[in-house]
Design a protein around this motif. Structure first.
Motif, PDB file in Angstrom:
ATOM      1  N   LEU A 459       0.829  -1.211   0.000  1.00  0.00           N
ATOM      2  CA  LEU A 459       0.000   0.000   0.000  1.00  0.00           C
ATOM      3  C   LEU A 459       0.862   1.259   0.000  1.00  0.00           C
ATOM      4  CD1 LEU A 459      -2.785  -0.960   2.564  1.00  0.00           C
ATOM      5  CD2 LEU A 459      -3.038  -0.701   0.103  1.00  0.00           C
ATOM      6  N   LEU A 460       1.944   1.224   0.766  1.00  0.00           N
ATOM      7  CA  LEU A 460       2.814   2.402   0.851  1.00  0.00           C
ATOM      8  C   LEU A 460       3.417   2.738  -0.508  1.00  0.00           C
ATOM      9  CD1 LEU A 460       4.018   4.482   2.800  1.00  0.00           C
ATOM     10  CD2 LEU A 460       5.936   2.921   3.163  1.00  0.00           C
ATOM     11  N   THR A 461       3.656   1.700  -1.299  1.00  0.00           N
ATOM     12  CA  THR A 461       4.301   1.905  -2.598  1.00  0.00           C
ATOM     13  C   THR A 461       3.358   2.522  -3.626  1.00  0.00           C
ATOM     14  OG1 THR A 461       5.763   0.013  -2.208  1.00  0.00           O
ATOM     15  CG2 THR A 461       5.514   0.762  -4.490  1.00  0.00           C
ATOM     16  N   TYR A 462       2.127   1.999  -3.705  1.00  0.00           N
ATOM     17  CA  TYR A 462       1.270   2.469  -4.798  1.00  0.00           C
ATOM     18  C   TYR A 462       0.203   3.488  -4.391  1.00  0.00           C
ATOM     19  CZ  TYR A 462      -1.901  -1.316  -3.238  1.00  0.00           C
ATOM     20  OH  TYR A 462      -2.689  -2.149  -2.506  1.00  0.00           O
ATOM     21  N   ILE A 465      -2.366   9.035  -2.212  1.00  0.00           N
ATOM     22  CA  ILE A 465      -3.054  10.030  -1.375  1.00  0.00           C
ATOM     23  C   ILE A 465      -2.230  10.253  -0.103  1.00  0.00           C
ATOM     24  CG2 ILE A 465      -5.197  10.575  -0.153  1.00  0.00           C
ATOM     25  CD1 ILE A 465      -6.612   8.630  -2.079  1.00  0.00           C
ATOM     26  N   ASP A 466      -1.818  11.474   0.121  1.00  0.00           N
ATOM     27  CA  ASP A 466      -0.916  11.794   1.238  1.00  0.00           C
ATOM     28  C   ASP A 466      -1.500  11.400   2.586  1.00  0.00           C
ATOM     29  OD1 ASP A 466       0.945  12.768  -0.510  1.00  0.00           O
ATOM     30  OD2 ASP A 466       0.344  14.869  -0.295  1.00  0.00           O
ATOM     31  N   ILE A 472      -0.657   4.812   6.743  1.00  0.00           N
ATOM     32  CA  ILE A 472       0.104   3.577   6.524  1.00  0.00           C
ATOM     33  C   ILE A 472       1.440   3.643   7.260  1.00  0.00           C
ATOM     34  CG2 ILE A 472       1.253   2.180   4.763  1.00  0.00           C
ATOM     35  CD1 ILE A 472      -1.007   3.224   2.832  1.00  0.00           C
ATOM     36  N   ARG A 473       2.091   4.799   7.192  1.00  0.00           N
ATOM     37  CA  ARG A 473       3.366   4.955   7.925  1.00  0.00           C
ATOM     38  C   ARG A 473       3.148   4.785   9.427  1.00  0.00           C
ATOM     39  NH1 ARG A 473       4.064   9.525   4.186  1.00  0.00           N
ATOM     40  NH2 ARG A 473       5.525   8.897   2.540  1.00  0.00           N
ATOM     41  N   GLU A 509       9.962   5.583   0.883  1.00  0.00           N
ATOM     42  CA  GLU A 509       8.684   6.093   1.384  1.00  0.00           C
ATOM     43  C   GLU A 509       8.599   6.101   2.909  1.00  0.00           C
ATOM     44  OE1 GLU A 509       6.384   7.361  -0.340  1.00  0.00           O
ATOM     45  OE2 GLU A 509       6.560   6.625  -2.396  1.00  0.00           O
ATOM     46  N   MET A 510       9.618   5.546   3.589  1.00  0.00           N
ATOM     47  CA  MET A 510       9.511   5.443   5.048  1.00  0.00           C
ATOM     48  C   MET A 510      10.765   5.961   5.729  1.00  0.00           C
ATOM     49  SD  MET A 510      10.014   1.406   5.993  1.00  0.00           S
ATOM     50  CE  MET A 510       8.837   0.791   4.805  1.00  0.00           C
TER      51      MET A 510
END
Length: 524
Positions: A459-462, A465-466, A472-473, A509-510
């Motif tokens: 989910l984090l990859t694709y 929406i901010d 997710i983070r 992304e993290m």
């Protein structure tokens, strides 16, 4: 600092323009007392007109400021400190200014960062004859300088008379706040103020306070009025039950049994049974069943269709003592008799009282046009027998109606075995409304921890929406922290490579620390 409204923020920015005098007037008229700390530097301006305008604006804003909010202001006004070289000059300048200072300047100076300035201001405030000084002296009772505390306390103790009852009531929130302050023992002082206000000489002030616009003042006034000397407790409780404040009505509902009786009690219980607050309706049903059982039967039956579950449960509990009945049959009658206005409640009631086989009745309404009915169906099926209807819950999770999706998510969290993790991951990989993604994310903690991790990394990859990325983070951080406290177990060998690849793919992304912790868990 408190968040300023866009309008006030724009005015604050305009204080640096030549039009600042007009801006100060607008700020004073706004009533947004959060602006006061921003205006204080202008009270030290070399331009006398600016000083006068700033002081007037602060004076107007103080009139809008609730007493308890002065405690917040006290912290922010003294947040600024000058440099050591400026400290002495600033203090001396303020001390000279206080000799002929207005009340507004004195009140603000009583919160100053310099103890010398605060002490001088408090001494002057102690000489003020009216009640305007009360809140500022109450704040200084907890000053960290003992000499200032003593001056404020001595002044307030001299004003501890019934003639000042109204001023004490107006500032009762600051009086009670002293019980949470630790620089001195304030309990005897606070008790003495409460005792004073419960005296017969203060009855008129308490009565007037019952109509105050401030909820905190009214709450105190009602409690004190019931306990005051020679109080008409019944009249006070009756008035409290009609107050617009929920907390006051809830308090009165707990007092009604001891303060009212006979016809007066019955009249108030009838009023309470229609109150918007469920706990008050529950209290009325219980007391009606105990004190007026003959009249209570029909009222309790009527409340079987209350929109709140706990009220329905209370009605059924007391009806069991007065009138035995089959509740599932009652709710079925309502459903089948076409009482559309009660359909959602009747379906919810059937879910609470029916048998497993009656879930078929509920399912018939799963595509009803009313959102409230569909939500009641989901709640009812979850209580009776959800297993045959797994697809309904999954479909409802993806509903365009946020309430329906949330209800499905709530049910699936109770019965996670109804959801296939791979199907959920596939669903979340598609474009979905924000509320669907949020409700789906809430289901992840019910799954195997390594499956959770895989889904979150995908989910984090694709996700684009901010807001969802932030959620997710947050879940990844929670995953890493909870895994550190509880043994997670190592993933299967054939899963390690796949998880590693997903972790590497989402690395940008993290946070690096979270990435490193997750990698450590995979490897160990």
């Amino acid at each position: 600092m408190r968040k300023l409204s866009p309008y006030l923020g724009s005015l604050i920015e305009d204080l640096d323009t030549p039009n600042r005098i007009n801006v100060l007037d607008q700020i004073g008229q706004s009533g947004e007392y959060y602006a006061i700390p921003y205006l204080l530097p202008l009270m030290e301006s070399e331009d006398a007109r600016v000083v006068e305008s700033a002081e007037m604006a602060v004076s107007k804003l103080l009139d809008f400021c609730p007493a308890l909010e002065l405690a917040w202001m006290n912290e922010h006004i003294r947040a600024w400190h000058p440099s050591p070289t400026e400290w002495k000059r600033a203090t001396e300048r303020m001390m000279r200014a206080l000799e002929q200072a207005s009340f507004t300047r004195l009140s603000i100076s009583s919160m100053h960062w310099s103890g010398y300035v605060r002490e001088a201001a408090v001494k002057r405030l102690a000489e003020v004859d009216n009640g305007r000084a009360f809140p500022f002296l109450l704040l200084r009772m907890n000053d960290w300088v003992p000499e200032i505390r003593n001056i404020a306390r001595k002044s307030l103790e001299q004003r501890r008379t019934s003639n000042n009852a109204w001023h004490w009531i107006q500032n009762i929130s600051l009086v009670d706040r002293l019980l949470t302050c630790g620089r001195d023992s304030f309990e005897p002082f606070v008790k003495s103020i409460h005792q004073l206000l419960r005296g017969s000489e203060c009855t008129e002030a308490l009565t007037e306070a019952l109509t105050s616009q401030d909820n905190k003042i009214r709450r105190f006034a009602y409690r004190a009025s019931v306990e005051a000397e020679g109080a008409d407790a019944a009249a006070v409780i009756e008035q409290a039950l009609m107050d617009c404040d929920t907390e006051i009505r809830r308090w009165a509902s707990q007092k009604v049994e001891t303060c009212l009786e006979n016809e007066s009690l019955y009249k108030m219980l009838l009023r309470m049974k229609s109150d918007p607050v469920p706990s008050i309706r529950r209290e009325s049903l219980a007391l009606l069943a105990v004190y007026f059982p003959n009249a209570a039967k029909e009222i309790l039956i009527d409340r079987l269709l209350d929109y709140n579950m706990t009220v329905r449960e209370t009605a059924r509990r007391y009806l069991n003592r007065l009138h035995k009945m089959d509740y599932s049959e009652y709710y079925l009658d309502v459903i089948w008799n076409g009482q559309e206005q009660h359909l959602a409640v009747a379906i919810a009631g059937l879910g609470e009282t029916g048998q497993d086989f009656e879930n078929e009745v509920l399912f018939e309404y799963s595509d009803h046009p009313s959102v409230s009915v569909r939500k009641a169906v989901l709640r009812g099926l979850a209580k009776l027998n959800p297993e045959p209807y797994a697809s309904l819950f999954t479909d409802s999770l993806q509903s365009e109606q946020p309430g329906t999706s949330r209800e499905a998510s709530r049910a699936l969290r109770r019965y996670p075995y109804l959801v296939n993790p791979d199907e959920l991951a596939s669903m979340m990989s598609q474009e979905q409304p924000d509320h669907v993604m949020r409700n789906a994310l809430r289901l992840l903690p019910a799954f195997d921890r390594w499956k959770q991790l895989e889904i979150l990394l995908d989910l984090l990859t694709y996700t684009r929406i901010d807001r969802l990325k932030a959620k997710i983070r947050e879940q990844l951080v929670t995953w890493a922290e909870s895994s550190n406290r509880k043994f997670t177990g190592r993933p299967k060998e054939n899963d390690i490579t796949r998880i590693h690849n997903k972790l590497d793919h989402s690395r940008s992304e993290m946070d690096d620390a979270v990435h490193a912790k997750i990698e450590w868990f995979i490897n160990t």
